[in-house]
Scaffold this motif. Sequence first.
Motif, PDB file in Angstrom:
ATOM      1  N   THR A 150     -16.695  24.392   8.221  1.00 33.34           N
ATOM      2  CA  THR A 150     -18.146  24.558   8.360  1.00 33.34           C
ATOM      3  C   THR A 150     -18.884  23.858   7.220  1.00 33.34           C
ATOM      4  O   THR A 150     -18.562  24.063   6.041  1.00 33.34           O
ATOM      5  CB  THR A 150     -18.523  26.062   8.365  1.00 33.34           C
ATOM      6  N   SER A 204     -17.955  14.252  10.763  1.00 30.18           N
ATOM      7  CA  SER A 204     -19.241  14.937  10.991  1.00 30.18           C
ATOM      8  C   SER A 204     -20.408  13.952  11.110  1.00 30.18           C
ATOM      9  O   SER A 204     -21.514  14.332  11.478  1.00 30.18           O
ATOM     10  CB  SER A 204     -19.526  15.902   9.844  1.00 30.18           C
ATOM     11  N   TYR A 258     -25.910  23.408   5.067  1.00 33.75           N
ATOM     12  CA  TYR A 258     -26.965  22.560   4.504  1.00 33.75           C
ATOM     13  C   TYR A 258     -27.994  23.409   3.758  1.00 33.75           C
ATOM     14  O   TYR A 258     -28.145  24.602   4.055  1.00 33.75           O
ATOM     15  CB  TYR A 258     -27.627  21.755   5.623  1.00 33.75           C
ATOM     16  N   LYS A 298     -26.030  24.881   9.881  1.00 35.68           N
ATOM     17  CA  LYS A 298     -24.566  24.862   9.740  1.00 35.68           C
ATOM     18  C   LYS A 298     -23.972  23.979  10.827  1.00 35.68           C
ATOM     19  O   LYS A 298     -24.397  24.051  11.980  1.00 35.68           O
ATOM     20  CB  LYS A 298     -23.995  26.279   9.883  1.00 35.68           C
ATOM     21  N   ILE A 299     -23.019  23.157  10.439  1.00 38.33           N
ATOM     22  CA  ILE A 299     -22.334  22.322  11.420  1.00 38.33           C
ATOM     23  C   ILE A 299     -20.833  22.620  11.350  1.00 38.33           C
ATOM     24  O   ILE A 299     -20.258  22.660  10.253  1.00 38.33           O
ATOM     25  CB  ILE A 299     -22.593  20.818  11.157  1.00 38.33           C
ATOM     26  N   LYS A 300     -20.237  22.858  12.500  1.00 42.87           N
ATOM     27  CA  LYS A 300     -18.790  23.107  12.519  1.00 42.87           C
ATOM     28  C   LYS A 300     -18.083  21.824  12.943  1.00 42.87           C
ATOM     29  O   LYS A 300     -18.454  21.206  13.943  1.00 42.87           O
ATOM     30  CB  LYS A 300     -18.482  24.248  13.494  1.00 42.87           C
ATOM     31  N   VAL A 301     -17.089  21.419  12.148  1.00 47.08           N
ATOM     32  CA  VAL A 301     -16.360  20.186  12.437  1.00 47.08           C
ATOM     33  C   VAL A 301     -14.927  20.542  12.841  1.00 47.08           C
ATOM     34  O   VAL A 301     -14.226  21.234  12.098  1.00 47.08           O
ATOM     35  CB  VAL A 301     -16.332  19.241  11.207  1.00 47.08           C
TER      36      VAL A 301
END
Lengths: 64, 295
Positions: free
Chosen positions: A3, A27, A6, A11-14
């Motif tokens: 995760t 990402s 920012y 939140k961005i899950k990769v």
Amino acid sequence: MVTLEYPDGAKIKVEIEGSLLKVLVKSGENPEEIIVKKDGKMIAEDYELKKEDVVQIIKVGSKG
Amino acid sequence: MKCDFCRETSVIHVRHTDKWFCEEHLVASVEKKVLETVQKTFMINRNDKVLVAASGGKDSTNLLHILHKNFPKVEALFIDEGIKNYRERSKSFIKKFCKKHKITLHTSSFKEEFGTTTDQIVKLDSTKTSPCSKCGVLRRYLINKKALELGADKLVTGHNLDDTCQDILMNIFQFNMEKLARTKSISPGFVQRIKPFRRVSERESMAYSIIKGFESNEGACPYVSESFRSLIREELNDLEFKFHGSKVNLQMIFDRLVPNLEKKVMKNRLNKCENCGGPTSRKVCKTCQILEQLK
């Protein structure tokens, strides 16, 4: 799944594990434009991230 | 990876030098680059009164800290352009920083000097050109005016490696030969501007600031997305990631070309602005032109 958190709360899950560099590239982030912290400390691009790890993204260039 | 200078775990890989650094050696590397730049180019004499244009951002704050540690007469100047929800934060950061480190801070604002703010200029601007082009001109004018009033020998700006490369490319793409050539010259009517941070990349600067625990305003200026600079920045970062050293190489090539460029381009001496008397290559300086448009 790693995760990326920012500063604005996003939140961005990769869906990958491995080196931070791999995760960032996957990402869509340019590693040249960011610094990454994990547990409050800066980590370098060869840091091995595991599933469920959470890292904080700091953008370096924001001037006008 | 371990730090290239000790056995500590590295916290950053600096791509343009292909070096891995721990916190301690990153700090030492940034400070060394600044002091080497100052010494090699004789930027600052021991007795110079040095005024740092401090915006409250990481670069000028870092630079203020390094110069204040190494030179006896270093003061700061903060300009409030009047950008709501942006500059108030910067002012608060730089005030706290200067108080903590016992650095004299001078302040001025567009409102006091020009009777307007960047926010108002953007609102009234019918041409819809980039706000940065007007704000930048007025800011540079005011910084120089204050530096002259304060008797500064050197005016320091926090331009880093990325800023310098962006300036070079922007001037090339806009065919702005005079601006490109003038970056290193000293002109009458201007306090000599120096850029001791020009070898430090934006990323190194951010890392330095984090390690040192400095508070700085890294929020984006609300007008930044409209600027040409943003586009150039993205392209340069993309290039640097794919071809390490692109930024340093661009700067080195420019430094070697600029003496010849100066000889070819800088034929015309600066005039005095018919309106304010300030130095300009035109009849009326850009600052007066902008203020006239706002009437």
